[in-house]
Design an enzyme around this catalytic site. Sequence first.
Site, PDB file in Angstrom:
ATOM      1  N   GLU A 219     -24.454  41.450 -63.607  1.00  0.00           N
ATOM      2  CA  GLU A 219     -23.653  41.090 -64.775  1.00  0.00           C
ATOM      3  C   GLU A 219     -24.124  41.788 -66.049  1.00  0.00           C
ATOM      4  O   GLU A 219     -23.318  42.121 -66.920  1.00  0.00           O
ATOM      5  CB  GLU A 219     -23.642  39.570 -64.986  1.00  0.00           C
ATOM      6  CG  GLU A 219     -22.822  38.797 -63.956  1.00  0.00           C
ATOM      7  CD  GLU A 219     -23.622  38.456 -62.712  1.00  0.00           C
ATOM      8  OE1 GLU A 219     -24.755  38.948 -62.567  1.00  0.00           O
ATOM      9  OE2 GLU A 219     -23.119  37.677 -61.879  1.00  0.00           O
TER      10      GLU A 219
ATOM     11  N   PHE B 166     -23.817  22.999 -59.007  1.00  0.00           N
ATOM     12  CA  PHE B 166     -24.181  24.320 -58.499  1.00  0.00           C
ATOM     13  C   PHE B 166     -23.717  25.400 -59.484  1.00  0.00           C
ATOM     14  O   PHE B 166     -22.585  25.401 -59.930  1.00  0.00           O
ATOM     15  CB  PHE B 166     -23.554  24.547 -57.120  1.00  0.00           C
ATOM     16  CG  PHE B 166     -23.846  25.917 -56.576  1.00  0.00           C
ATOM     17  CD1 PHE B 166     -25.159  26.297 -56.269  1.00  0.00           C
ATOM     18  CD2 PHE B 166     -22.835  26.840 -56.395  1.00  0.00           C
ATOM     19  CE1 PHE B 166     -25.437  27.560 -55.786  1.00  0.00           C
ATOM     20  CE2 PHE B 166     -23.109  28.114 -55.909  1.00  0.00           C
ATOM     21  CZ  PHE B 166     -24.409  28.478 -55.609  1.00  0.00           C
ATOM     22  N   GLN B 167     -24.594  26.292 -59.801  1.00  0.00           N
ATOM     23  CA  GLN B 167     -24.353  27.384 -60.751  1.00  0.00           C
ATOM     24  C   GLN B 167     -23.887  26.870 -62.115  1.00  0.00           C
ATOM     25  O   GLN B 167     -23.098  27.518 -62.793  1.00  0.00           O
ATOM     26  CB  GLN B 167     -23.365  28.409 -60.177  1.00  0.00           C
ATOM     27  CG  GLN B 167     -23.985  29.187 -59.017  1.00  0.00           C
ATOM     28  CD  GLN B 167     -23.221  30.439 -58.642  1.00  0.00           C
ATOM     29  OE1 GLN B 167     -22.016  30.509 -58.785  1.00  0.00           O
ATOM     30  NE2 GLN B 167     -23.937  31.438 -58.144  1.00  0.00           N
TER      31      GLN B 167
ATOM     32  N   LYS C 230     -13.692  25.715 -64.538  1.00  0.00           N
ATOM     33  CA  LYS C 230     -12.804  26.125 -63.455  1.00  0.00           C
ATOM     34  C   LYS C 230     -11.518  25.299 -63.422  1.00  0.00           C
ATOM     35  O   LYS C 230     -10.441  25.829 -63.150  1.00  0.00           O
ATOM     36  CB  LYS C 230     -13.545  25.997 -62.119  1.00  0.00           C
ATOM     37  CG  LYS C 230     -12.858  26.745 -60.996  1.00  0.00           C
ATOM     38  CD  LYS C 230     -13.738  26.793 -59.759  1.00  0.00           C
ATOM     39  CE  LYS C 230     -13.039  27.584 -58.639  1.00  0.00           C
ATOM     40  NZ  LYS C 230     -13.854  27.613 -57.415  1.00  0.00           N
TER      41      LYS C 230
ATOM     42  N   MET D 161     -43.512  55.450 -74.382  1.00  0.00           N
ATOM     43  CA  MET D 161     -43.700  54.862 -75.710  1.00  0.00           C
ATOM     44  C   MET D 161     -44.767  53.770 -75.660  1.00  0.00           C
ATOM     45  O   MET D 161     -45.540  53.606 -76.604  1.00  0.00           O
ATOM     46  CB  MET D 161     -42.379  54.312 -76.244  1.00  0.00           C
ATOM     47  CG  MET D 161     -42.387  54.020 -77.719  1.00  0.00           C
ATOM     48  SD  MET D 161     -42.743  55.473 -78.734  1.00  0.00           S
ATOM     49  CE  MET D 161     -41.100  56.031 -79.165  1.00  0.00           C
TER      50      MET D 161
END
Lengths: 179, 594
Positions: B52, B114-115, B164, B488
């Site tokens: 993502e 969940f999630q 949802k 760096m």
Amino acid sequence: MQPGSVYAIKEGKDATETHTLSVLVDNEPGVLARVIGLFSGRGYNIESLTVSETEHEKHRSRITVVTTGSPQVIEQIKAQLERMVPVHRVMDLTVTGKAIERELLLIKVRGAGELRSEALRLAEAFRARVIDATTESFVFELTGKTDKLDQFILLMQPLGLVEVSRTGVAAITRGPDAT
Amino acid sequence: MARQMTGAEMVVQALIDQGVEHLFGYPGGAVLPIYDELFQQDKVQHILVRQEGGAGHAAEGYARSTGKVGVALVTSGPGATNMVTPLTDALMDSIPMVCITGQVATHLIGSDAFQEADTVGITRPCTKHNWLVKDVNDLGRVLHEAFYVARSGRPGPVVVDIPKDVQFATGTYQGPARVEHKTYHPQVEGDPAKIKAAVELIAGAKKPIFYTGGGVINSGPEAAALLREFVRLTGIPITSTLMGLGAYPASDKQWLGMLGMHGTYEANNAMHDCDVMIAIGARFDDRITGRLDAFSPGSKKIQVDIDPSSVNKNVRVDLGIIGDVAHVLSEMLAVWKAAGHKLDQAALKNWWGEIDRWRTRKSLAYRQTSETIMPQYAIERLYEKTKALEKATGRQTFITTEVGQHQMWAAQHFHFDEPNRWMTSGGLGTMGYGLPAAIGAQTAHRDALVIDIAGDASILMNIQEMSTAIQHELPVKVFILNNQYMGMVRQWQQLLHGNRLSHSYTDALPDFVKLAEAYGAIGMRCEKASELDDAIDAMIAAKGPVLFDCRVANLANCFPMIPSGKAHNEMLLPEDATDEAIANAIDKAGAALV
């Protein structure tokens, strides 16, 4: 040296000021978290915070926040608040002056004999109201400026102070006009 | 245009109504209804990423290279938390982005479903604004508001979190016609009195300088055009931040190069010695100012910025003008012309004389003497090749970078003549930004040459996006300056920590050629300076994505440099950077700084 920068080798020595800000916000979910998150995230101080819906039909709330910082930090706080999406207006009541500030205190004092009557005498002198009493305790209600409340709490300490609950500062400007 | 439709339909309809052509995303349980709608239409093209975060950076690259709002779509929980880095990156660099996240059904919120993650809570400090939409009838309005907030004022990322059940529910869709926002109305026109005062201050200057930033790019091509006109009309030297490169052509004689920590000697000294500083769309970041109490001590400062909180934040300015860069510059130009102003030419000539003396120090110089490729040389050859390509064929080049030494070398040695061609993670410094950002830029500019100038460490942070490039036939070129170090980090360890190179050496790098081939891309390697030109030609000519493993001098460091806690006129130049000078460049107080 400017505070808040990684290049600020010395801490800012500018004198700090206390300002009361009145923030008119859209009363949407999370708006208080946004404002508080701004203060904690950027390291600003909150001395007092009061929030409640003030215009129900317009879904507006007023957040009154008392904060301290150097003049530059206070300017930053106002600019940061103003650019938040749900914020309508930010008013610095300390700058506009003439504002009235009040706070409500509930204080529980426990004691007997001379201490108990002394607490009651002082409460009368401060125009505090007794809103709950038992044979060994009082709950006083007191409205006033922050320093008056501080003073009252100080006096109650040797007289059996149990606990304190305060609302934080509510403020409004004098005169006929809206702020 | 109120119509009944499901929440998922509304999302797709709102994207179409906002003119969105490309969307970067990754499906998951809580966004399946939206993905089902995407499947049944062909107006919005979905680019499937591999993580993502890649979608977020791709949306940033897309936004930065087009000036449009970038859009990402991800699922709840881990999908949303993986977006936190790109959102923060976009907030720091003022990139307009709308991120749509799925959320568990409203009745499950707060149950540790969940999630489930508190997406609006987590993303509140890293977005310009965010919304959790609990009623499908609000969805259309919120989505259009989201685009408005993302692109208006100082642009930034926003999140719309959609449970949802709201995606499944049917309600009334509100179109984009109603643009008036309740509270958010950024000021675009500058205060005329202040503009007039600023113009007069400039007109009276003896040693003026323009210091411009990403705000000029964000304001749009018109802002860059106005800036060029104003700079040329006045004859004033100009420098820019990392984010502002390209707004003024680097090929022009008034251009001093980038300023700041790894800026040029002439730019930083001119900033230090100027008498009037005109800051436009730049925010006095610590990488720019160096030590604040010694920052340009003798100058009057004018600052033009659309964000009032950027003015007087780090540096006190004498004149802060709140407004959009293009609007304010157009007004400034009008006032300048109407008044018939002209700078004191003798003073200006002296000023340029001083600048030319600084220029003779050649602060970006390096020595390419053997077959070992110097990283600066690699960038320079890459630049020359792409410039020749554009001249010969008109094919434009877009550059993205990761974060580290290669990024600074790219900023120093790749010269940009146009805005929106340079995409880099400036404020947040996000390693792993470059490849997905290149994918975003290539999505918007199919025929252009899009190159991610990368480091061997950074590229591994989002290497999985090679797979995205293959799937969507996006021929991005990844030009890795491979020195086997986090260069760096190592440079700072040499400066600050007695050359103890704690964990900055990558002991087990992959074979980048084989890695490219594993993805189905083209792998190339170049180890000799004499072979570099041909190899770059081959990379540019390649039809598909390329991983180019350019082996460079391992221990080269990035100079010039303003060490932490030092001022603009205390730069460390390459020829002075002996081991001893490096070891003693930063004192104790400076060591605590970032």
